[in-house]
Every structure is written in structure tokens, then in C-alpha cells.
Design a protein around this motif. Structure first.
Motif, PDB file in Angstrom:
ATOM      1  N   LEU A   1       5.463   0.088  -7.256  1.00 48.74           N
ATOM      2  CA  LEU A   1       5.698   1.533  -7.335  1.00 48.74           C
ATOM      3  C   LEU A   1       5.689   1.985  -8.795  1.00 48.74           C
TER       4      LEU A   1
ATOM      5  N   MET B   1       3.909   1.466  -1.089  1.00 48.38           N
ATOM      6  CA  MET B   1       4.597   1.573  -2.382  1.00 48.38           C
ATOM      7  C   MET B   1       3.675   2.230  -3.428  1.00 48.38           C
ATOM      8  N   ILE B   2       2.387   1.852  -3.382  1.00 44.95           N
ATOM      9  CA  ILE B   2       1.432   2.477  -4.312  1.00 44.95           C
ATOM     10  C   ILE B   2       1.346   3.984  -4.005  1.00 44.95           C
ATOM     11  N   THR B   3       1.318   4.314  -2.697  1.00 40.41           N
ATOM     12  CA  THR B   3       1.261   5.728  -2.297  1.00 40.41           C
ATOM     13  C   THR B   3       2.482   6.483  -2.814  1.00 40.41           C
TER      14      THR B   3
ATOM     15  N   ILE C   1       0.849  -1.209   0.000  1.00 39.41           N
ATOM     16  CA  ILE C   1       0.000   0.000   0.000  1.00 39.41           C
ATOM     17  C   ILE C   1       0.879   1.251   0.000  1.00 39.41           C
TER      18      ILE C   1
ATOM     19  N   ALA D   1       2.102   1.874 -10.278  1.00 41.83           N
ATOM     20  CA  ALA D   1       1.272   2.973  -9.755  1.00 41.83           C
ATOM     21  C   ALA D   1       1.666   4.301 -10.408  1.00 41.83           C
ATOM     22  N   ALA D   2       2.955   4.578 -10.445  1.00 41.19           N
ATOM     23  CA  ALA D   2       3.419   5.858 -11.024  1.00 41.19           C
ATOM     24  C   ALA D   2       3.078   5.930 -12.513  1.00 41.19           C
TER      25      ALA D   2
ATOM     26  N   ASN E   1      -3.908   4.922  -2.454  1.00 40.75           N
ATOM     27  CA  ASN E   1      -3.074   6.076  -2.116  1.00 40.75           C
ATOM     28  C   ASN E   1      -3.599   6.765  -0.856  1.00 40.75           C
TER      29      ASN E   1
ATOM     30  N   GLY F   1       4.424   5.627  -5.264  1.00 40.13           N
ATOM     31  CA  GLY F   1       4.360   5.647  -6.731  1.00 40.13           C
ATOM     32  C   GLY F   1       3.446   6.759  -7.219  1.00 40.13           C
TER      33      GLY F   1
END
Lengths: 277, 223
Positions: free
Chosen positions: B144, A243-245, A241, B147-148, B187, A247
């Protein structure tokens, strides 16, 4: 100064003057020369900063040093006019308020058991502020700890309650969201099942992700227990979670910087060179 | 004396600030302390300006490396300061310096281009950093990266173009919708976990400061 550097400097000056003259010819109005100079100056300063992409050089250093000086003065002036003149002077003196053209807010501070005149109270930050400047004088530099102590005390006192309220209580209460959204039984759920962005399943799944994501994220930050077994698995989900944040934050930062770059390039090609309309 | 008075100030101001939240007679004190804080912060700007002058004049006098650029800093600083404090070119004393006069001209033609280009330049450094970050070395780095990538694609027309063929019943899989979902769900969860952690950290640090346990801000000889 090396001969090559001198030649480059002369060429840059020549291009500056040439650009100024040419730009002045394209601008209408009484201030054409001044406006052309300002646009050319802003363009050359932009290019000076961009020259750092090639390597550190004298033009970049010039722009960098100029930015430091101008920035420091900018914040001093804005602070002086907005806070000192805007907020302190009106509470301090009627004469000063009149001189600066701001309305006088004089009065009394009433605690019920004690009444203090406003001007007296507002001498405190002036004295503390003056003490802060003593940092420049080594012999009495220790006095600058007094305003620092005031700042630290105010920050601690006010933020203790504010953060407890906004970053702790309200965040926790916002996390407890209904996991069954618009629920009318399994039959209705499966009959209307879809992956539409505004559908029931997505709404329920989003709330589940928010709830479990916060719990697992907090578990990851909990270091008093070893991250093994079920606790470790939850911590692992927490990492995902986070890491998604990171990213998402990274993606937004890149976009912000690119849009700034587009802004500067637009300025160069539109306002300065007039290539694009 | 050098240690005790600042400690007394921190403790008493801290307690009074907390009291302003819970006791109505002390309520205005919270607002006043915030204003005091702002006023002292302006003096901190003056201190910063004074220090900047001291450092660069010293560099100039001692002819240290790149001393010539110190002249640029000092001239830029003094011209902007005189233009701002003197409201040069403004119609009256009540004029807004950020809208008219020499100060505003210098802001829009020197400060703003320099500042925004400085930040824009970071786009290139972010690009090189993203090359290192985006190499999917393990599962976490891959998450990561994805997502980015979705966030970046979702904000551009190409993201819409790539997935606009999706049926209405699967619209969450359209890249722009997916980008919005990532921002508003996982997020949000991650940000919230971080915010709760920060909140707890600020509360515990504030308590340590108000109770006089944390004294490092007083300097080396704070005991």
C-alpha cells in the motif's frame, strides 16, 4: 464570556475592519467597498475554519454553524429551481410555466393500452413529497413511509438492471482481454523485447495483471470456501491487488486534498493579501 | 395499513421499473420514475431544512449548550433561502441563481470558501492518518505504501526529475509512467473486482426489496 476571549474578539473585529479598509483601497471600480468586504469575509471564514488545526474554538464553531445553515438553504434553492421549476412545473400547468418563464411541456403519456394526461401523473410525486414532510408531524409521521417506499422501489427496480449491465456484465467482458498483444511469434517477441511504456511486453503484462488481478480479487471476496491451498494463494494475490488499489486511491485522495489546500492558500495570499501575483 | 401500503408501493414500483427496461410501452415510465425520484428528493431537502430549523429553534428556546451558534445557523439558512427562492438581485425570474444575484454572491463568498477549506483541512488529518498507514508493519501495508508513494511522486515534477535518466527501452520504470501503469493495470483490476462485488450486492439487495423480503427501511414495527 471571559475577558481574554473578549479581547481576542475585539482584535479580530479590528483586524477585519482594517483589512476591509485596506483592501478597498486596492480595488478599482464602483463596487470597491462591497468587493473588499466580500474578499475579507471569505478570507476570515477560511481562517476561521483553519483555526481548528490549533484547537476547537468559537471562531471555528461560528464558521461551521454558518456552513450548515447556508448549505441546507443552498441545496433547497438549487433543488427548487432546477427540479421543481425546471422539470415539474413545465409538465404540471401552463399558467405556472408562464409565471416562471419556462416552456410548457404538457401532453399525454401513451402506454398503448392506456393514455394518461401529464398533469395528472405528476401530481403523484407532489403528493408523495408532501407526505414526506409529514415526518415533522409525529401523529401522521407514518405516512412518510409511502414516499420512502417509492424511492426504495424505484432505486431497486432501476438499479437492478443498470448495475447488472454496467457493474457486472460490462466489467466482466472488459476483463477478458487478449493476453498476447501484437503477437508475431517468439522470435519477433524476443528480438523486440523492451521495457518501454508503450512496448509489446508491457502491454501483454498489463493485460495479464488485469485478468489475474480481477480473478484473484474476486477469489478474495468469495467467503463460501476456505482460503487454503491454491485458492488461498490466489486470495493472497487478491489482497495484494486490493492493497495496490487502496494505495492508489489513498495517493489520489491526498493529492486532491492538498490541491484544495493550495487553492485556499492561493486565495489568501493572492486575492486577499496580494502578496503573490 | 401502515405496513402493507408501503410494501405494495415498493413491490409494484420496483416491478414497473424493471418492466420499463424490457417492455417498450412501459419505457417512458422508467424516465418518469427517475424524475419522480428527483422531485421527491427535493421535498427531502425541504424536510432537511425544516428539521434543521426545528432542531436549532428548540436549542435556542431551551438555551442549550452553544445556543448562540444556532442563531448563526438560522440566520445563514434564512438569508440564503430568501436570497435563493426570491432571486434577490437577479435580473428576472428566468435568471440563473447560481450566476447572478445575492444567492450567487453568498455562494461564492461564504459557501464555497467554507466548503473548500473544510475539505482542504482534511489534508492535515489525512497526513496524520498516512503516518499511521505508511508505517510498513507487514507486507500488505508495504505494498500500500509503495503504491501510494509512486502515485504521489508520479504526479509531481520531482518524480520526473528522479528517473528521467532511464533509457527509452526501460521507460516503464520512470516514476510518472509507473504511476500511470499502476492506475491502469493493478488499480483497475482491484477496482473492477470491487465493482463486480458491488454490482452483485446491489442486484441481490434490489431483489430482496422488490420481493418484499427486506423490510428494514419501513422502520421498527415493519415485521
Amino acid at each position: 464570556m471571559k475577558r481574554t476571549s473578549l479581547i481576542v474578539f475585539a482584535v479580530v473585529c479590528l483586524i477585519f475592519v482594517l483589512s476591509w479598509v485596506l483592501k478597498a483601497g486596492t480595488i478599482d471600480g464602483d463596487n470597491a467597498i462591497q468587493d473588499a468586504f466580500l474578499v475579507t469575509l471569505a478570507s476570515f471564514l477560511t481562517l476561521a475554519i483553519m483555526s481548528f488545526m490549533y484547537k476547537d474554538n468559537a471562531y471555528y464553531k461560528f464558521a461551521e454553524h454558518l456552513f450548515v445553515g447556508v448549505s441546507a438553504a443552498y441545496w433547497m434553492c438549487v433543488g427548487f429551481w432546477s427540479t421543481i421549476v425546471g422539470n415539474l412545473v413545465p409538465r404540471l400547468s401552463e399558467g405556472l410555466s408562464e409565471a416562471f418563464g419556462v416552456p410548457y411541456l404538457g401532453g399525454e403519456l401513451d402506454f398503448g393500452f392506456l393514455t394518461l394526461p401529464y398533469p395528472l401523473l405528476y401530481f403523484i410525486p407532489i403528493i408523495l413529497g408532501a407526505f414526506l414532510l409529514f415526518r415533522l408531524v409525529p401523529k401522521v409521521g407514518w405516512l412518510s413511509r409511502w414516499p420512502l417506499a417509492f424511492i426504495v422501489g424505484t432505486f431497486a427496480g432501476l438499479n437492478l438492471v443498470r448495475y447488472l449491465r454496467s457493474d457486472f456484465m460490462s466489467q466482466i467482458s472488459s476483463t477478458f482481454v487478449p493476453l498476447l498483444v501484437d503477437w508475431h511469434g517468439f522470435g519477433h517477441f524476443f528480438a523486440n523485447f523492451s521495457l518501454a511504456a508503450d512496448g509489446q511486453f508491457v502491454a501483454m503484462f498489463s493485460n495479464l495483471v488485469i485478468f489475474l488481478g480481477v480473478v484473484c480479487g474476486l477469489i478474495y471476496f468469495f467467503f463460501s470456501k476456505e482460503h487454503t491451498g491454491l485458492f488461498g494463494k490466489a486470495s493472497r494475490v487478491g489482497i495484494w491487488i486490493l492493497m495496490i488499489t487502496f494505495g492508489a486511491s489513498f495517493g489520489y485522495t491526498v493529492m486532491g486534498r492538498i490541491s484544495l489546500l493550495v487553492g485556499r492558500l492561493t486565495f489568501l495570499f493572492k486575492d486577499w493579501l496580494g502578496i503573490i501575483s | 395499513m401502515r405496513r402493507e401500503i408501503p410494501l405494495i408501493i415498493t413491490i409494484s414500483v420496483g416491478f414497473l421499473a424493471i418492466l420499463s427496461f424490457f417492455s417498450p410501452p412501459f419505457e417512458p415510465l422508467g424516465e418518469d420514475f427517475t424524475l419522480f425520484f428527483d422531485i421527491i428528493a427535493v421535498f427531502a431537502f425541504f424536510l432537511g431544512g425544516g428539521n434543521l430549523m426545528r432542531v436549532h429553534i428548540d436549542k435556542l428556546i431551551k438555551r442549550k449548550k452553544d445556543w448562540g451558534f444556532s442563531i448563526v445557523t438560522l440566520v445563514g439558512f434564512l438569508v440564503m433561502l430568501v436570497a435563493g427562492l426570491g432571486k434577490i438581485g437577479a435580473e428576472s425570474i428566468t435568471s440563473d441563481i447560481t450566476r447572478e444575484g445575492l444567492f450567487s454572491t453568498l455562494y461564492y463568498n461564504v459557501h464555497l470558501p467554507l466548503g473548500s477549506t473544510m475539505y482542504a483541512l482534511l489534508a492535515f488529518f489525512v497526513a496524520s492518518a498516512s503516518y499511521r498507514a505508511f508505517r510498513a508493519k507487514n507486507r500488505e501495508a508495504t505494498v500500500l505504501l509503495i503504491a501510494a508513494f509512486i502515485i504521489l511522486l508520479g504526479s509531481t515534477p520531482i518524480g520526473q526529475m528522479l528517473t528521467n535518466w532511464m533509457p527509452e527501452g526501460m521507460s516503464i520504470l520512470e516514476i510518472p509512467n509507473l504511476a500511470v501503469w499502476i492506475m491502469s493495470s493493478p488499480n483497475l483490476a482491484g477496482q473492477r473486482a470491487i465493482m463486480i462485488g458491488i454490482g452483485l450486492g446491489v442486484v441481490s439487495m434490489s431483489l430482496r426489496l422488490i420481493l418484499g423480503i427486506e423490510r428494514t427501511y419501513l422502520g421498527k414495527d415493519s415485521g
